[in-house]
Design an enzyme around this catalytic site. Structure first.
Site, short mmCIF file in Angstrom:
data_model
loop_
_atom_site.label_atom_id
_atom_site.label_comp_id
_atom_site.label_asym_id
_atom_site.label_seq_id
_atom_site.Cartn_x
_atom_site.Cartn_y
_atom_site.Cartn_z
N HIS A 131 0.78 -1.24 0.00
CA HIS A 131 0.00 0.00 0.00
C HIS A 131 0.81 1.29 0.00
O HIS A 131 0.22 2.37 -0.02
CB HIS A 131 -0.95 0.01 1.21
CG HIS A 131 -0.27 -0.10 2.54
ND1 HIS A 131 -0.93 0.10 3.72
CD2 HIS A 131 1.02 -0.37 2.88
CE1 HIS A 131 -0.10 -0.05 4.74
NE2 HIS A 131 1.08 -0.35 4.25
N HIS A 132 2.15 1.22 0.04
CA HIS A 132 2.95 2.45 0.09
C HIS A 132 3.38 2.96 -1.28
O HIS A 132 3.74 4.14 -1.41
CB HIS A 132 4.20 2.24 0.94
CG HIS A 132 3.94 2.01 2.39
ND1 HIS A 132 3.16 2.86 3.15
CD2 HIS A 132 4.34 1.02 3.24
CE1 HIS A 132 3.11 2.40 4.40
NE2 HIS A 132 3.80 1.28 4.46
N ALA A 133 3.39 2.11 -2.30
CA ALA A 133 3.87 2.53 -3.61
C ALA A 133 3.02 3.69 -4.13
O ALA A 133 1.80 3.68 -4.04
CB ALA A 133 3.82 1.37 -4.58
N HIS A 171 0.44 3.66 7.93
CA HIS A 171 -0.59 4.37 7.18
C HIS A 171 -0.65 3.90 5.73
O HIS A 171 0.39 3.75 5.08
CB HIS A 171 -0.30 5.87 7.23
CG HIS A 171 -1.24 6.70 6.43
ND1 HIS A 171 -0.83 7.72 5.58
CD2 HIS A 171 -2.59 6.68 6.35
CE1 HIS A 171 -1.89 8.28 5.03
NE2 HIS A 171 -2.97 7.67 5.47
N ASP A 173 -0.74 5.13 2.89
CA ASP A 173 -0.55 6.42 2.22
C ASP A 173 -0.69 6.36 0.72
O ASP A 173 -1.24 7.26 0.09
CB ASP A 173 0.79 7.04 2.62
CG ASP A 173 1.99 6.16 2.31
OD1 ASP A 173 1.83 4.92 2.16
OD2 ASP A 173 3.12 6.70 2.22
#
Length: 390
Positions: A131-133, A171, A173
């Site tokens: 989920h950070h990419a 998070h 993000d």
């Protein structure tokens, strides 16, 4: 619609390998798959190897120049362009990185397609949840953002309301950024407070762009939050928002790094509480989204003790054959763990905290309590934007 669940799996996803000593050890995926089999869950789900996400799919979220940079680093890891977050300590370049990252993304996109088209009611990709990419860069062990790609594909297929719930300790993000301006997507992230953990975002005041106010929701939990507080926060925020939004599909990310044994963060959540949230997400999908549920993995760096158990529970819940917390773990799997890792495997599917006790928000709150302050900050930031009482 088929009532059967799908497990998205291709053995090649274990090639997502940043090298020796990196926390994102692909053994966590292999051990999870073997534990799923050890409980016979492979007979309860349809195991599907979806196709690799092609460039047109990747471009639903990612910029073309970034895709080209990933391809170049994949072909020549030593020449990775660090301006794209590639070849760094967090995201080392490795041969075949584009291919395996695209394959993992393809499993999540395939899960979304199956659920939307009614080929499966639930679909799980525990290799996903990266989920950070960002659209133009790698970040936080994540190359392509499969969660965002799955949601973007749902929108492309005609979905008008997609809810995303992220309970990873970090998070979500990248997913928030991808849909910051899109009111069709409600992103909800419960995570350790940005003051104490990467990526230092996910403040309660981050609520979406002007065109989508109230579509981003962030619950920033104090370091040290345990089971009772974690479940209290989840239930004080998530169900009411999902009931109001009424998504057509629920996409959830189940990073196991909230666990008290995880080496990279500071929450104190048990496996039993993680299982309780998995059940809650399943129930929310049935109550508000006609059962349409795409469930993803995520972070998790206690690769023997925690990750395989947590995600096996997730697969079992999706399959409609939940594994009881007190269940003994098959001895064959424990022997395989020792052979692969030289670590002793856990004996049961529980941390001994089932059933997990927590108190509901309706009973009142303590304005001096740090956990309740976190919940209040989120409710006061978001709920009025959605016409709800804070």
């Amino acid at each position: 619609m088929s009532g059967r669940a799908q497990l998205m799996w291709d053995e090649a996803v274990t090639g997502y390998d940043f090298g020796p000593g990196h926390p994102m050890d692909p053994v966590r995926l292999a051990l999870t798959r073997r534990l799923v089999d050890a409980f016979g869950l492979d007979q309860e789900v349809e195991v599907v190897a979806a196709k690799t996400a092609g460039e047109s799919t990747l471009r639903l979220v990612h910029r073309q120049d970034y895709i080209e940079a990933v391809k170049a680093a994949s072909a020549d890891p030593g020449a990775a362009d660090q301006s794209y977050g590639l070849g760094t300590m967090d995201d080392p370049a490795f041969a075949g990185m584009h291919e395996v990252s695209s394959l993992i993304a393809g499993q999540s996109v395939g899960a979304a397609e199956s659920v939307w088209r009614g080929e499966a009611l639930h679909a799980v990709n525990f290799a996903g949840g990266l989920h950070h990419a960002m659209p133009g860069g790698a970040s936080g062990f994540c190359i392509y953002n499969d969660a965002s790609l799955a949601i973007a594909r749902l929108l492309e297929l005609g979905a008008e309301r997609v809810a995303y719930i992220d309970v990873d300790v970090h998070h979500g993000d990248g997913v928030q950024a991808a849909f910051w301006e899109d009111p069709r997507v409600l992103t909800i992230s419960l995570h350790e407070h940005p003051q104490t953990l990467f990526p230092q975002t996910g403040w309660p005041g981050e609520t979406g762009a002007d065109s989508a106010e109230g579509s981003a929701v962030n619950v920033a939990l104090p370091a040290g939050t345990g089971d009772a507080g974690w479940l209290r926060a989840f239930h004080a925020v998530v169900p009411e928002l999902i009931a109001d939004f009424r998504p057509q599909v629920l996409v959830t990310q189940h990073g196991a790094d909230t666990h008290f044994e995880d080496p990279l963060a500071h929450l104190a959540v048990s496996l039993d509480a993680q299982r309780a949230v998995q059940v809650a997400c399943h129930d929310l999908a049935h109550e508000y989204a006609d059962g349409r549920w795409v469930a993803l993995g995520g972070g998790g760096y206690a690769v023997v003790d925690v990750v395989p158990r947590s995600w096996t529970h997730l697969v079992a819940i999706a399959a409609g054959r939940a594994v009881e917390p007190e269940a003994m773990i098959p001895e064959g799997w424990r022997q395989e763990v020792f052979a692969k890792t030289r670590q002793l495997a856990p004996a049961r599917m529980t941390d001994g905290r089932w059933p997990v006790a927590w108190s509901g928000w309706d009973a009142g709150y303590d304005p001096a309590d740090r956990l309740d302050q976190a919940v209040l900050a989120t409710r006061r930031s978001v709920f009025p934007l959605r016409g709800l009482l804070a």
